[in-house]
Write an enzyme that holds these catalytic residues in place. Structure first.
Site, short mmCIF file in Angstrom:
data_model
loop_
_atom_site.label_atom_id
_atom_site.label_comp_id
_atom_site.label_asym_id
_atom_site.label_seq_id
_atom_site.Cartn_x
_atom_site.Cartn_y
_atom_site.Cartn_z
N TYR A 1 99.03 22.29 22.86
CA TYR A 1 98.96 23.57 23.54
C TYR A 1 99.39 24.67 22.58
CZ TYR A 1 99.93 27.30 26.91
OH TYR A 1 99.95 28.50 27.59
N ASP B 1 102.14 25.28 14.42
CA ASP B 1 102.64 25.97 15.60
C ASP B 1 103.99 25.37 15.95
OD1 ASP B 1 103.28 26.97 18.04
OD2 ASP B 1 101.37 26.54 19.01
N LYS C 1 110.02 30.86 21.49
CA LYS C 1 111.10 30.15 22.21
C LYS C 1 112.50 30.38 21.61
CE LYS C 1 107.97 27.31 24.76
NZ LYS C 1 106.68 26.77 24.40
C1 LIG Z 1 105.27 27.47 24.54
C2 LIG Z 1 104.29 27.30 23.47
C3 LIG Z 1 103.35 28.28 23.15
C4 LIG Z 1 103.16 29.52 23.97
O1 LIG Z 1 104.29 30.34 23.95
P1 LIG Z 1 104.47 31.44 25.11
O2 LIG Z 1 105.71 32.17 24.71
O3 LIG Z 1 104.59 30.67 26.38
O4 LIG Z 1 103.27 32.30 25.07
C5 LIG Z 1 102.52 28.08 22.07
N1 LIG Z 1 102.61 26.96 21.33
C6 LIG Z 1 103.51 26.00 21.60
C7 LIG Z 1 103.58 24.80 20.72
C8 LIG Z 1 104.37 26.13 22.69
O5 LIG Z 1 105.22 25.14 22.96
#
Ligand SMILES: *Cc1c(COP(=O)(O)O)cnc(C)c1O
Length: 430
Positions: free
Chosen positions: A144, A238, A266
Site C-alpha cells: 500500500y 516507501d 507516520k
Molecule cells: C500509511 C502508509 C501510507 C499512506 O500514508 P497516509 O499518511 O495515510 O497518507 C503510504 N505508504 C505506506 C507504506 C503506509 O504505511
C-alpha cells in the site's frame, strides 16, 4: 465491558460522516461490530468514551512510537503553540528536522516535507518520472502506498495483475503506467523490465506492513537494488511505516540497502500530519524552486507538526528502544505461538522490530497470495476477545500491530493472559 457511548456516537456519526469514520481502516468492516470511539490516551494505554482502558497496539497505525503524550513531546508542542500555528513562510524547526532526517538516511541529501504519506508517495513518483524522463512504475501486489490514483492497483484482488483499478473512480488511464509484480519474486520484476523500456521506478515497502508484516529475502532485496541500478531505474523505498520504527534509519538500515528516493510519514510527525520525501542532491534538484517538477503545500512544514516530529525523533534517538523492541516482539511471538499450540490454533508470526503480525495460517507468509489464505473469521473472533480483555488491536488481519517504548513487563503479562483467553475462544468457535 460495555460500549454504550461508542454505540451512541457511531449512530450520530453516521448522519454527517461517511460510515462515521474519516478513514475506512477505522471502520470495523472485517471484524464486525461498530467502531470504538476514543476519548484519550497516555503512554501505552488508550481509553474509549465508555471509560474502557486498553493496551494500545494500534498506536495510530504507527506514529505513536514513544507511546501517547510523551512529556518532552508535549512540552515542545506547547512551546510551539505559543508562537503561532502556521506562517506560510520558513521556520528554523524545518531545517532542524530536515537535518535529523537526512542524517538518519544516508541516501537523502535533501528532503521536502509534506502533509501525509500519500502526498510523499505521489510526489516521489512525480520526481522519479521527472528525473528519468520515463513514465512506468513497478509496484508490488499487496503493498500500500497511499490513495493516489496510480497506486490504487493491486492493493487487493486477483484482478491486480491485469492492472485494473482497485477503486471505483480511478480511470484506466491513471493506472496504465503501473505494472504489478509479486513481492519476494525478482523474476516477476525482470519480466516487466524485459518488456518495457520506459520504467522510471520500482516502488516497494522494503518490509511490508500493509498486507501484514512480510520481510524481503536478502536475495530479493539485494537483487532488486542491483537490477534497478543496472537498468537506470530508480528504487523508491516507501518507509512511511518502517521509517524510524525498527531502526532509526528504517528498513534500509536494517537491510543494508540505499534507496534512490525515500518516502516517510507516520513516526516523523509524532502524531501530527507530516510526510516527507528525499533523495540525493542530483535527484532533489529537480524539485521546484530548484527545478521544473512542481510540488507545493499550504501547510507543509507546519511549525506545530515540526515541533512534534522533532521532539519525537530526538527522544527516540536518546532512548534507542530498538533492542528493547526486538526483545518484546520476541516475547510476543513466543506468547502467541505457545498459546496457539496449547489451544490447537494454527498461527504464523512475522515480525520486524516493533512491527508484528500473527497470521491465522499454518504456512509461511512471504507474499500477498500467502497472506490471503489466512482465516479472517478466526481473526475477527480473536480481535473482539482481545478488546474484551483490554488489548486494542488493528481491526484487520492484514494490518501490522505496533509496539511503543512506553511498554513494560507488566503490560506483557496483561497481554499474555488476554491472548490465552482469546485463542481459547477461537478454538471453541471455529
Ligand atoms: C500509511 C502508509 C501510507 C499512506 O500514508 P497516509 O499518511 O495515510 O497518507 C503510504 N505508504 C505506506 C507504506 C503506509 O504505511
Amino acid at each position: 465491558m460495555n460500549f454504550k457511548q461508542s454505540e451512541k456516537l457511531y449512530q450520530k456519526g453516521l448522519e454527517n460522516l461517511v460510515g462515521a469514520v474519516n478513514s475506512p481502516v477505522r471502520a470495523f468492516a472485517s471484524v464486525g461490530g461498530n467502531p470504538l470511539f476514543i476519548n484519550k490516551a497516555k503512554g501505552a494505554y488508550i481509553k474509549d468514551v465508555d471509560g474502557n482502558r486498553y493496551l494500545d497496539m494500534v498506536l495510530s497505525y504507527g506514529p505513536m512510537v514513544l507511546g501517547h503524550r510523551h512529556k518532552k513531546v508535549e512540552k515542545n508542542i506547547s512551546k510551539a503553540l505559543k508562537k503561532g500555528y502556521s506562517f506560510g513562510a520558513s521556520t528554523h524547526a524545518e531545517i532542524k528536522l530536515a537535518k535529523i532526517v537526512c542524517d538518519a538516511f544516508p541516501g537523502m541529501d535533501k528532503v521536502r516535507f509534506v502533509n501525509s504519506g500519500t502526498e510523499a508517495v505521489l510526489s516521489a513518483i512525480r520526481l522519479a518520472r521527472a528525473h528519468t524522463g520515463k513514465d512506468k512504475i513497478i509496484k508490488f501486489s499487496g503493498c500500500y502506498h497511499g490513495h493516489m490514483d496510480a497506486m490504487l492497483v493491486a492493493a487487493g484482488s486477483g484482478l491486480a495483475t491485469l492492472s485494473l483499478p482497485g477503486s471505483q473512480g480511478v480511470p484506466a488511464q491513471a493506472v496504465e503506467n503501473t505494472l504489478i509484480a509479486e513481492y519476494n519474486d525478482l523474476a516477476s520484476v525482470e519480466n516487466h523490465i524485459e518488456q518495457h523500456p520506459d520504467i522510471a521506478a520500482v516502488i516497494l515497502e522494503p518490509v511490508t506492513g500493509n498486507m501484514g508484516v512480510i520481510e524481503p529475502s536478502q536475495a530479493f532485496i539485494q537483487g532488486l537494488r542491483k537490477l534497478t541500478k543496472e537498468k537506470d531505474i530508480l528504487l523508491i523505498c516507501d518507509e512511511v511505516m518502517t521509517g524510524f520504527r525498527s531502526k532509526f534509519g528504517g528498513a534500509q538500515e536494517m537491510l543494508g540497502i540505499e534507496a534512490d528516493i525515500t518516502c516517510l510519514g507516520k513516526v516523523i510527525g509524532g502524531g501530527f500530519p507530516v510526510g516527507a520525501y528525499g533523495a540525493r542532491n542530483e535527484i532533489m534538484e529537480n524539485v521546484a524552486p530548484l527545478g521544473g517538477m512542481y510540488q507545493a503545500g499550504t501547510l507543509s512544514g507546519n511549525p506545530i507538526a515540526m515541533a512534534a516530529g522533532m521532539s519525537t525523533l530526538l527522544e527516540l534517538k536518546k532512548q534507542n528502544p530498538y533492542k528493547k523492541f526486538d526483545k518484546i516482539a520476541e516475547k510476543i511471538e513466543t506468547i502467541l505461538l505457545d498459546a496457539g499450540n496449547k489451544h490447537g490454533v494454527d498461527l504464523t508470526v512475522n515480525r520486524f522490530g516493533s512491527m508484528i503480525s500473527p497470521f491465522f495460517a499454518k504456512e509461511n507468509i512471504t507474499n500477498f497470495t500467502d497472506a490471503q489464505k489466512c482465516d479472517t473469521k478466526k481473526f475477527a473472533t480473536f480481535f473482539w476477545k482481545m478488546i474484551e480483555n483490554g488489548v486494542f488491536l488493528p481491526p484487520s488481519q492484514f494490518e501490522s500491530w505496533f509496539l511503543c517504548s512506553a511498554l513494560t513487563h507488566s503490560d506483557m503479562r496483561k497481554f499474555e493472559s488476554a491472548v490465552d483467553v482469546s485463542l481459547a475462544a477461537v478454538a471453541e468457535h471455529h
